[in-house]
Design an enzyme around this catalytic site. Structure first.
Site, short mmCIF file in Angstrom:
data_model
loop_
_atom_site.label_atom_id
_atom_site.label_comp_id
_atom_site.label_asym_id
_atom_site.label_seq_id
_atom_site.Cartn_x
_atom_site.Cartn_y
_atom_site.Cartn_z
N CYS A 189 -4.65 -3.71 3.39
CA CYS A 189 -4.33 -3.22 4.75
C CYS A 189 -5.46 -3.43 5.77
O CYS A 189 -5.63 -4.51 6.31
CB CYS A 189 -3.91 -1.75 4.68
SG CYS A 189 -3.01 -1.18 6.15
N LYS A 197 -10.37 -0.28 -1.98
CA LYS A 197 -10.46 -0.61 -0.55
C LYS A 197 -11.86 -0.31 0.00
O LYS A 197 -12.35 0.82 -0.11
CB LYS A 197 -9.40 0.19 0.20
CG LYS A 197 -9.21 -0.18 1.67
CD LYS A 197 -8.06 0.65 2.23
CE LYS A 197 -7.76 0.34 3.68
NZ LYS A 197 -6.67 1.22 4.18
N GLU A 248 0.85 -1.19 0.00
CA GLU A 248 0.00 0.00 0.00
C GLU A 248 0.89 1.24 0.00
O GLU A 248 1.89 1.31 0.71
CB GLU A 248 -0.88 -0.01 1.25
CG GLU A 248 -1.85 1.16 1.34
CD GLU A 248 -2.67 1.12 2.61
OE1 GLU A 248 -3.84 1.55 2.58
OE2 GLU A 248 -2.15 0.66 3.65
#
Length: 365
Positions: A237, A195, A120
């Site tokens: 993440c 995301k 990321e």
């Protein structure tokens, strides 16, 4: 050489006696097979034995000599796909970041990796919100084009986790997406996952993050993509904290789950490895987590510890401090054996607690 002789023992070759007046030929010695294997160059994307800067787990090293190897004329062992997992310290300097990531891709392909994972924020990590927004680009921009050329040059798959994307709604929203992009060896974007879980956390006196203040959440989970290493499920993440997404990807056929990340030091030291191992165990998938490490700018330090976990939950590769790579083989036969021996997927009780599934993703047996 008899069949019981060790394949790595160099055997003298017996030559017939020379004719009169002809000088004797020099005695020849066979080159040990494993040494020869190390000396021969590997073509692009040819898997090699894994190497890691940390734990190697159950895998042998490249030139390890085993007494159980067959004699020298036998075929070499079947090699499995090798993946390389990157660890970098991104800054607001996009040119410097690209140069470092390109160097890692080059190194990984020279060692035979067919798929390279970057973390990321591989493109940059801004020092404030205004800078983060100003540096963002679209997927059709210059930076993604350069990564596409990199994939083509080295003939490698690239997992680019956490690209700061200006989407089609940028002119009206002035907000970006955190986008995990997968490129094939032809440089094509074969998947783009945005995301879905945004990191809004506040640890009093330690860490404050409000990703939702400038980022739009994604609206869908992307179906697993077939790669030379296996079927890849994309996450980013903070998604790691939500087992529902890993279970939904597993149900849709994923064999490798990816969590490119930029964990902070307080959260990483407490939760990073245990969460990654939990996702691997419950889904019976490989888990690959590229990571940011070190001081990204004056206001942020990342935890690092990029790693790979196998479907049993063992850490089989891990980076030390600083920029670098760790390597791991993906053994799908091992994965399917674990799933057969402990068939939790078929033991679930949807009649009691429902089914974890993602909209639009068809289940795979």
């Amino acid at each position: 050489m008899g069949p019981s002789r060790h394949r790595d023992q160099a055997a003298a070759v017996t030559l017939p006696p020379p004719h009169p007046g002809v000088p004797p030929a020099p005695r020849l010695r066979a080159v040990p097979w494993t040494l020869l294997r190390c000396l021969l160059p590997a073509p692009p994307c040819t898997p090699r034995w894994p190497h890691s800067s940390g734990t190697l787990g159950r895998y042998p090293t490249l030139c390890h000599s085993s007494p159980h190897l067959p004699h020298a004329m036998a075929d070499p062992p079947t090699l499995k796909p090798l993946v390389a997992v990157g660890q970098v310290t991104s800054t607001p300097d996009k040119e410097l970041n690209f140069a470092i990531c390109a160097g890692l891709v080059r190194e990984a392909t020279h060692r035979g990796a067919c798929l390279v994972f970057l973390p990321e924020g591989f493109d940059y990590i801004g020092s404030n919100t205004a800078q983060t927004l100003s540096l963002a680009e679209g997927l059709d921009g210059d930076l993604m084009g350069r990564y596409a050329e990199l994939a083509k040059e080295y003939g490698v798959w690239l997992s680019l986790g956490g690209f700061h994307e200006r989407g089609q709604d940028w002119p009206t929203t002035q907000r970006i997406y955190n986008c995990h992009v997968l490129l094939d060896p032809a440089g094509n974007i074969v998947a783009a996952y945005r995301k879905t879980h945004l990191c809004d956390v506040e640890l009093e006196g330690r860490v404050t993050m409000k990703e939702s203040s400038f980022t739009n959440p994604g609206t869908e989970i992307v179906a697993p993509i077939s790669t030379p290493a296996g079927k890849l499920g994309l996450s980013i993440c903070y998604d790691l904290r939500f087992p529902e997404i890993s279970l939904a990807l597993r149900r849709a056929g994923a064999e490798i789950l990816t969590y490119p990340s930029a964990f902070t030091v307080p959260t990483g030291s407490a939760h990073w490895e245990v969460l990654l191992r939990a996702r691997a165990i419950e889904s019976q998938c490989y888990v690959v987590a590229a990571a940011q490490t070190g001081k990204n700018h004056e206001h942020r330090t990342s935890y690092g510890h990029a790693l790979v976990v196998d479907p049993w939950g063992a850490v089989v590769a891990q980076c030390h401090e600083g920029t670098g790579l760790c390597y791991a083989e993906i053994d799908l036969n091992y994965l399917h054996r674990i799933r057969q021996e402990i068939p939790v997927h078929s033991h679930r009780r949807p009649d009691l607690y429902g089914t974890v599934a993602a909209t639009g993703l068809a289940p795979v047996p």
